[in-house]
Design a protein around this motif. Structure first.
Motif, PDB file in Angstrom:
ATOM      1  N   SER A  58     -12.801  -4.253  -1.355  1.00  0.00           N
ATOM      2  CA  SER A  58     -11.673  -3.593  -2.032  1.00  0.00           C
ATOM      3  C   SER A  58     -10.498  -3.504  -1.077  1.00  0.00           C
ATOM      4  O   SER A  58     -10.653  -3.667   0.148  1.00  0.00           O
ATOM      5  N   GLY A  59      -9.337  -3.194  -1.645  1.00  0.00           N
ATOM      6  CA  GLY A  59      -8.159  -2.961  -0.814  1.00  0.00           C
ATOM      7  C   GLY A  59      -8.324  -1.702   0.022  1.00  0.00           C
ATOM      8  O   GLY A  59      -7.837  -1.630   1.157  1.00  0.00           O
ATOM      9  N   THR A  60      -9.002  -0.725  -0.532  1.00  0.00           N
ATOM     10  CA  THR A  60      -9.249   0.517   0.207  1.00  0.00           C
ATOM     11  C   THR A  60     -10.106   0.242   1.430  1.00  0.00           C
ATOM     12  O   THR A  60      -9.816   0.730   2.530  1.00  0.00           O
ATOM     13  N   THR A  84       3.015   6.326  -3.033  1.00  0.00           N
ATOM     14  CA  THR A  84       2.082   5.207  -2.992  1.00  0.00           C
ATOM     15  C   THR A  84       0.856   5.569  -3.804  1.00  0.00           C
ATOM     16  O   THR A  84       0.690   6.723  -4.224  1.00  0.00           O
ATOM     17  N   PHE A  85      -0.018   4.588  -4.020  1.00  0.00           N
ATOM     18  CA  PHE A  85      -1.324   4.879  -4.614  1.00  0.00           C
ATOM     19  C   PHE A  85      -2.156   5.641  -3.586  1.00  0.00           C
ATOM     20  O   PHE A  85      -2.055   5.385  -2.379  1.00  0.00           O
ATOM     21  N   ALA A  87      -4.968   5.550  -2.398  1.00  0.00           N
ATOM     22  CA  ALA A  87      -5.869   4.832  -1.488  1.00  0.00           C
ATOM     23  C   ALA A  87      -5.282   4.675  -0.088  1.00  0.00           C
ATOM     24  O   ALA A  87      -6.019   4.711   0.905  1.00  0.00           O
ATOM     25  N   THR A  88      -3.961   4.488   0.005  1.00  0.00           N
ATOM     26  CA  THR A  88      -3.314   4.349   1.318  1.00  0.00           C
ATOM     27  C   THR A  88      -3.664   5.552   2.192  1.00  0.00           C
ATOM     28  O   THR A  88      -3.990   5.418   3.375  1.00  0.00           O
ATOM     29  N   VAL A 130       4.139   0.602   3.087  1.00  0.00           N
ATOM     30  CA  VAL A 130       3.571   0.087   1.836  1.00  0.00           C
ATOM     31  C   VAL A 130       4.629  -0.783   1.167  1.00  0.00           C
ATOM     32  O   VAL A 130       5.751  -0.316   0.925  1.00  0.00           O
ATOM     33  N   ASP A 156       0.345  -2.171   4.158  1.00  0.00           N
ATOM     34  CA  ASP A 156      -0.366  -2.056   2.885  1.00  0.00           C
ATOM     35  C   ASP A 156       0.321  -3.020   1.917  1.00  0.00           C
ATOM     36  O   ASP A 156       1.362  -2.707   1.326  1.00  0.00           O
ATOM     37  N   ALA A 158      -1.161  -4.352  -0.757  1.00  0.00           N
ATOM     38  CA  ALA A 158      -2.034  -4.405  -1.938  1.00  0.00           C
ATOM     39  C   ALA A 158      -1.285  -4.838  -3.203  1.00  0.00           C
ATOM     40  O   ALA A 158      -1.886  -5.353  -4.136  1.00  0.00           O
ATOM     41  N   GLN A 159       0.053  -4.628  -3.206  1.00  0.00           N
ATOM     42  CA  GLN A 159       0.851  -4.983  -4.389  1.00  0.00           C
ATOM     43  C   GLN A 159       1.784  -6.158  -4.100  1.00  0.00           C
ATOM     44  O   GLN A 159       2.696  -6.415  -4.885  1.00  0.00           O
ATOM     45  N   SER A 180      -5.325  -6.001  -1.863  1.00  0.00           N
ATOM     46  CA  SER A 180      -6.300  -5.651  -2.902  1.00  0.00           C
ATOM     47  C   SER A 180      -6.360  -6.791  -3.908  1.00  0.00           C
ATOM     48  O   SER A 180      -5.328  -7.393  -4.236  1.00  0.00           O
ATOM     49  N   LYS A 185      -3.998  -6.564  -9.984  1.00  0.00           N
ATOM     50  CA  LYS A 185      -3.049  -6.897  -8.910  1.00  0.00           C
ATOM     51  C   LYS A 185      -2.534  -8.330  -9.094  1.00  0.00           C
ATOM     52  O   LYS A 185      -3.065  -9.095  -9.897  1.00  0.00           O
ATOM     53  N   GLY A 193     -12.201  -6.348  -4.992  1.00  0.00           N
ATOM     54  CA  GLY A 193     -12.053  -7.233  -3.843  1.00  0.00           C
ATOM     55  C   GLY A 193     -10.864  -6.828  -2.996  1.00  0.00           C
ATOM     56  O   GLY A 193      -9.968  -6.117  -3.462  1.00  0.00           O
ATOM     57  N   TYR A 309       4.169   6.371  -9.179  1.00  0.00           N
ATOM     58  CA  TYR A 309       3.041   7.218  -9.590  1.00  0.00           C
ATOM     59  C   TYR A 309       3.616   8.567  -9.974  1.00  0.00           C
ATOM     60  O   TYR A 309       4.617   8.978  -9.392  1.00  0.00           O
TER      61      TYR A 309
HETATM   62  C1  LIG Z   1      -4.445  -0.990  -5.371  1.00  0.00           C
HETATM   63  C2  LIG Z   1      -3.909  -0.376  -4.124  1.00  0.00           C
HETATM   64  C3  LIG Z   1      -4.750  -0.012  -3.060  1.00  0.00           C
HETATM   65  C4  LIG Z   1      -6.246  -0.009  -3.140  1.00  0.00           C
HETATM   66  O1  LIG Z   1      -6.819  -1.194  -3.495  1.00  0.00           O
HETATM   67  P1  LIG Z   1      -8.274  -1.192  -4.221  1.00  0.00           P
HETATM   68  O2  LIG Z   1      -8.636  -2.630  -4.245  1.00  0.00           O
HETATM   69  O3  LIG Z   1      -8.087  -0.602  -5.573  1.00  0.00           O
HETATM   70  O4  LIG Z   1      -9.185  -0.378  -3.370  1.00  0.00           O
HETATM   71  C5  LIG Z   1      -4.146   0.440  -1.889  1.00  0.00           C
HETATM   72  N1  LIG Z   1      -2.811   0.575  -1.788  1.00  0.00           N
HETATM   73  C6  LIG Z   1      -1.994   0.274  -2.801  1.00  0.00           C
HETATM   74  C7  LIG Z   1      -0.520   0.432  -2.603  1.00  0.00           C
HETATM   75  C8  LIG Z   1      -2.507  -0.201  -4.009  1.00  0.00           C
HETATM   76  O5  LIG Z   1      -1.669  -0.483  -5.011  1.00  0.00           O
END
Ligand SMILES: *Cc1c(COP(=O)(O)O)cnc(C)c1O
Length: 371
Positions: A58-60, A84-85, A87-88, A130, A156, A158-159, A180, A185, A193, A309
């Protein structure tokens, strides 16, 4: 109803290739890591202009392992953005370090570099910019501050698959980049993933060990590791998708340009893409002072939207222990109240965008009439 994202359209467009890749992987019984994951990692490293890419689950997990590999742990502070989401911030928390927030630049929604130095203390170890919505953060000043204060930078991304800052791909600019592959995504697996990218062989080696129980040799555990491995089937799917990611990114950018042309004349506050960056439009976020009412209006007129968000992380109950209050980060708080994400995916059609634009026109007329 115009969907916010349409994962089915994309699957159908590459169904034969995907189905064959999945079945071949099942037949190979390489269910975890394996040759498909290695092949994908090579493609993804090249795509992000990085020496190494390590597939994780995962991205996390990517963020967690990048932080650990950079030596972040209890007693350290890590600077990031509250817009941010979650998870960061959770990834920082997992290491035992303390998240420290810095407000955003209201134009790009990314961390404001001018505010970072005031947040640095002797405990600060890292910065996580991010690349929110698919637009890179302002990396030159962030890297300069990091060098000056001897901090690591973990992007980060992820996006932001394929996004560029002054011609450089994100994920290759800081000490490590985290991606992520969550299905929605820009590059999505058909499950969970993620990946860590880096040009640093030591970081790559540590992430490779940590994702697989801290071992380089089976049952020889040199580090306290994790079960964060990428699945073989996800590697195979992502490998197929790598042939299309640039095309899909250009479709997103074209759709964003069409939105800009349709919406700006209506007086809608459209996203600003800075000229020195390649924005990859994971999210196309407009702003409106009556955001919640607008979201309801669009829903009633057949348009699905999202909010990325609604609550900044410093005001989330889960992180109340950090002691932040309303008013600490005014730009992030205002963004959380005003942003609205319009339908955005590569297969979005002009006709669908027309429906969105007409609905927004109706909204602006209603606002102008004062009701
Ligand atoms: C989606 C996302 C994550 C986490 O990724 P996962 O694959 O869902 O664990 C982290 N940071 C940002 C900015 C995201 O959008």
């Amino acid at each position: 109803m115009i969907p916010f994202v349409d994962l089915k359209a994309q699957y159908l467009s590459i169904k034969e290739e995907i189905d064959r890749a999945v079945l071949d992987t099942l037949a190979s019984t390489q269910f975890v890591l394996g040759k498909e994951v290695v092949a994908f990692e090579e493609l993804f490293a090249a795509y992000t202009q990085s020496q190494y890419a390590l597939g994780v689950n995962s991205g996390t997990s990517a963020l967690h392992l990048a932080l650990l590999a950079c030596g972040v742990g209890p007693g350290d502070e890590v600077i990031t953005t509250p817009h941010t989401f979650i998870a960061t911030v959770s990834a920082i928390d997992y290491t035992g370090a303390r998240p420290v927030f810095v407000d955003i630049d209201p134009v790009t929604f990314t961390v404001n570099p001018a505010l970072i130095e005031a947040a640095i203390t002797p405990r600060t170890k890292a910065i996580i910019p991010v690349h929110l919505y698919g637009q890179p953060a302002d990396m030159d000043p962030i890297m300069a501050i990091a060098r000056k204060h001897n901090l690591v930078v973990i992007e980060d991304a992820a996006q932001a698959h394929g996004a560029e800052y002054k011609g450089r791909r994100v994920g290759s600019i800081g000490d490590a980049g985290c991606f992520s592959f969550y299905p929605g995504k820009n590059l999505g697996a058909y499950g969970e993933g993620g990946a860590v990218t880096t040009n640093n062989p030591e970081i790559a080696r540590t992430v490779r060990m940590l994702r697989d129980w801290g071992a380089e040799r089976r049952y020889h555990h040199d580090l306290k590791g994790f079960n964060y491995r990428m699945e073989g089937v996800q590697g195979a799917i992502l490998r197929v998708k790598m042939a299309y990611i640039e095309h899909w990114t250009e479709l997103r950018r074209a759709a964003a340009a069409r939105y800009d042309a349709m919406l700006a004349p209506l007086g809608i506050q459209t996203p600003v893409a800075l000229p020195d960056r390649r924005h990859v439009y994971h999210i196309y976020a407009i702003r409106d002072r009556q955001r919640d009412a607008l979201q309801t209006y669009l829903h009633d007129h057949g348009v699905s939207t999202g909010i990325h968000y609604p609550i900044p992380v410093h005001l989330q109950k889960a992180f109340a222990d950090l002691g932040y209050r309303v008013g600490d980060f005014p730009q992030a708080e205002l963004a959380a109240a005003e942003v609205l994400s319009l339908p955005m995916f590569p297969e979005l059609t002009v006709d669908q965008q027309q429906v969105v634009a007409e609905a927004l026109q109706g909204w602006m007329q209603q606002v102008a009439a004062g009701c």
